[in-house]
Design a protein around this motif. Structure first.
Motif, PDB file in Angstrom:
ATOM      1  N   GLY A 298      11.357   5.855   1.454  1.00 17.82           N
ATOM      2  CA  GLY A 298      10.007   5.512   1.895  1.00 17.82           C
ATOM      3  C   GLY A 298       9.908   5.164   3.365  1.00 17.82           C
ATOM      4  O   GLY A 298      10.575   5.757   4.217  1.00 17.82           O
ATOM      5  N   ASN A 299       9.055   4.176   3.655  1.00 11.13           N
ATOM      6  CA  ASN A 299       8.871   3.701   5.028  1.00 11.13           C
ATOM      7  C   ASN A 299      10.181   3.100   5.540  1.00 11.13           C
ATOM      8  O   ASN A 299      11.065   2.761   4.761  1.00 11.13           O
ATOM      9  CB  ASN A 299       7.809   2.590   5.067  1.00 11.13           C
ATOM     10  N   ILE A 300      10.285   2.909   6.849  1.00  8.32           N
ATOM     11  CA  ILE A 300      11.401   2.109   7.344  1.00  8.32           C
ATOM     12  C   ILE A 300      11.277   0.731   6.701  1.00  8.32           C
ATOM     13  O   ILE A 300      10.169   0.234   6.466  1.00  8.32           O
ATOM     14  CB  ILE A 300      11.433   2.008   8.885  1.00  8.32           C
TER      15      ILE A 300
ATOM     16  N   ALA B 237       2.830   2.725  15.720  1.00 12.93           N
ATOM     17  CA  ALA B 237       3.583   3.805  15.097  1.00 12.93           C
ATOM     18  C   ALA B 237       3.924   3.460  13.654  1.00 12.93           C
ATOM     19  O   ALA B 237       4.118   2.289  13.306  1.00 12.93           O
ATOM     20  CB  ALA B 237       4.856   4.090  15.888  1.00 12.93           C
ATOM     21  N   HIS B 238       3.984   4.501  12.841  1.00 11.63           N
ATOM     22  CA  HIS B 238       4.233   4.369  11.398  1.00 11.63           C
ATOM     23  C   HIS B 238       5.293   5.410  11.040  1.00 11.63           C
ATOM     24  O   HIS B 238       5.037   6.609  11.142  1.00 11.63           O
ATOM     25  CB  HIS B 238       2.900   4.640  10.685  1.00 11.63           C
ATOM     26  N   PHE B 239       6.473   4.900  10.640  1.00 10.56           N
ATOM     27  CA  PHE B 239       7.574   5.834  10.385  1.00 10.56           C
ATOM     28  C   PHE B 239       8.068   5.758   8.952  1.00 10.56           C
ATOM     29  O   PHE B 239       8.140   4.680   8.361  1.00 10.56           O
ATOM     30  CB  PHE B 239       8.749   5.559  11.327  1.00 10.56           C
ATOM     31  N   HIS B 240       8.436   6.915   8.433  1.00 10.63           N
ATOM     32  CA  HIS B 240       9.167   7.005   7.172  1.00 10.63           C
ATOM     33  C   HIS B 240      10.612   7.361   7.499  1.00 10.63           C
ATOM     34  O   HIS B 240      10.877   8.084   8.459  1.00 10.63           O
ATOM     35  CB  HIS B 240       8.536   8.064   6.261  1.00 10.63           C
ATOM     36  N   ASN B 241      11.524   6.836   6.678  1.00 10.22           N
ATOM     37  CA  ASN B 241      12.937   7.053   6.979  1.00 10.22           C
ATOM     38  C   ASN B 241      13.504   8.257   6.234  1.00 10.22           C
ATOM     39  O   ASN B 241      14.692   8.312   5.943  1.00 10.22           O
ATOM     40  CB  ASN B 241      13.738   5.787   6.647  1.00 10.22           C
TER      41      ASN B 241
ATOM     42  N   ARG C  24       0.827  -1.204   0.000  1.00  9.32           N
ATOM     43  CA  ARG C  24       0.000   0.000   0.000  1.00  9.32           C
ATOM     44  C   ARG C  24       0.873   1.271   0.000  1.00  9.32           C
ATOM     45  O   ARG C  24       1.071   1.900  -1.033  1.00  9.32           O
ATOM     46  CB  ARG C  24      -0.958  -0.038   1.217  1.00  9.32           C
ATOM     47  N   ASP C  25       1.481   1.585   1.137  1.00  8.49           N
ATOM     48  CA  ASP C  25       2.246   2.834   1.241  1.00  8.49           C
ATOM     49  C   ASP C  25       3.482   2.805   0.347  1.00  8.49           C
ATOM     50  O   ASP C  25       3.848   3.823  -0.262  1.00  8.49           O
ATOM     51  CB  ASP C  25       2.677   3.045   2.700  1.00  8.49           C
ATOM     52  N   GLY C  26       4.140   1.627   0.264  1.00 13.00           N
ATOM     53  CA  GLY C  26       5.326   1.512  -0.579  1.00 13.00           C
ATOM     54  C   GLY C  26       4.982   1.744  -2.033  1.00 13.00           C
ATOM     55  O   GLY C  26       5.471   2.690  -2.663  1.00 13.00           O
TER      56      GLY C  26
HETATM   57 ZN    ZN Z   1       3.146   6.458   5.306  1.00 17.68          ZN
END
Ligand code: ZN
Length: 299
Positions: free
Chosen positions: A247-249, A205-209, A15-17
């Motif tokens: 993107g995301n971690i 928690a939802h993190f982007h790097n 999804r987010d990726g």
């Molecule tokens: Zn996101």
């Protein structure tokens, strides 16, 4: 540490990726990514998003993707919804749970979802009530909890004020999302501990790097009692507000860290690294994950 026995890793890569990648993958390939992640032992996968395909072409055909997924016992398949129409579509897809996300700042709410924070809170309550009637577990995610691309820094007190109103409806989980990847561990501790003090919902928690603080933030979240961490295989994706950002971690980077910390996730790190390589081939670029490049240790 607290809450480790119930820690859930959710791979949001499908999804987010994929939503933030230049190359659009067809439903058949997206379903294959989901199947590979499930086979690697992911306890949860955010498989699809029910958004307008004209606005987010990479997420078109969520129903098609889910129809192709060969569901594996032990993996929960989740779908992201941003409004009631999205929820209606999600209900037809035999998902195990839904995730409703809205931002905590009005400018982002208006520009990204054509709504307001107050409407977002009101809708969260309606959707939590409906999901309960439908027997569907529901997560509520607060976007921009660590900063807004339009309004700048967001005070923790404001985020917790929104969280408190959402939690009155008693969703199963409340996730704090660093949508643009600006957060640091100090904020993470304050927000996760703050949410946990508000009630019984699991905090996530939802993190982007984006600024390389993602893994440090994940550890801070875990040590503050978060029971759900989002990550994306390969660290796929990007940030629509920072064109050259990552993107995301990466799920494999997170799993490597957790294994070293003695936290068993049930996820096969070698399988994840293989998926990361496969996904990079599908997307036609090298993905940013570091563990996939360096390999596990000891090998
Ligand atoms: Zn996101």
């Amino acid at each position: 540490m607290i809450g480790l026995l119930s820690l859930v890793i959710c791979d949001v890569g499908p999804r987010d990726g994929l939503q933030n990648e230049a190359k659009i993958l067809e439903p058949r390939v997206r379903a294959e990514l989901i199947a590979r992640l499930a086979a690697a032992g992911l306890p949860r996968i955010e498989a699809v998003s029910f958004v307008n395909p004209k606005l987010v072409p990479a997420m078109a055909g969520a129903e098609d993707v889910m129809a192709r997924v060969d569901r594996r016992a032990g993996t929960a398949y989740s779908g992201l919804v941003l409004n009631e129409k999205g929820y209606e579509r999600a209900r037809t897809c035999r998902l195990d749970r839904v995730n409703y996300a809205f931002p905590v700042t009005d400018t982002f709410a208006r520009r990204n979802q054509n709504t307001t924070v107050a409407e977002g809170i009101a809708l969260s309550r309606r959707l939590v009530a409906r999901a309960r009637e439908d027997g569907l577990p529901i997560t509520v995610t607060l976007s921009c909890s660590f900063g807004c691309p339009f309004e700048g820094p967001v005070p923790a007190a404001r985020v917790l004020e929104v969280a408190e109103q959402v939690l009155q409806a008693a969703p199963d989980e409340l996730v704090l999302a660093d949508t643009i990847g600006v957060g640091v561990p100090r904020q993470v501790r304050e927000l996760i501990l703050g949410v946990r003090s508000l009630g019984d919902a699991r905090a996530g928690a939802h993190f982007h790097n984006t600024r390389s603080t993602g893994i440090a933030n994940a550890l801070a979240a875990l040590e503050s009692g978060a029971e759900l961490l989002d990550a994306s295989v390969g660290g796929a994706g990007g940030c629509p507000f920072a064109p050259r950002a990552t993107g995301n971690i990466a799920t494999e980077d997170l799993v490597y860290l957790l294994q070293g910390e003695g936290i068993e996730t049930g996820i096969d790190l070698h399988a994840l690294i293989a998926i990361s390589g496969w996904l990079g081939e599908q997307l036609g670029r090298e993905l940013p994950s570091l563990v996939s490049k360096a390999g596990p240790f000891p090998a």
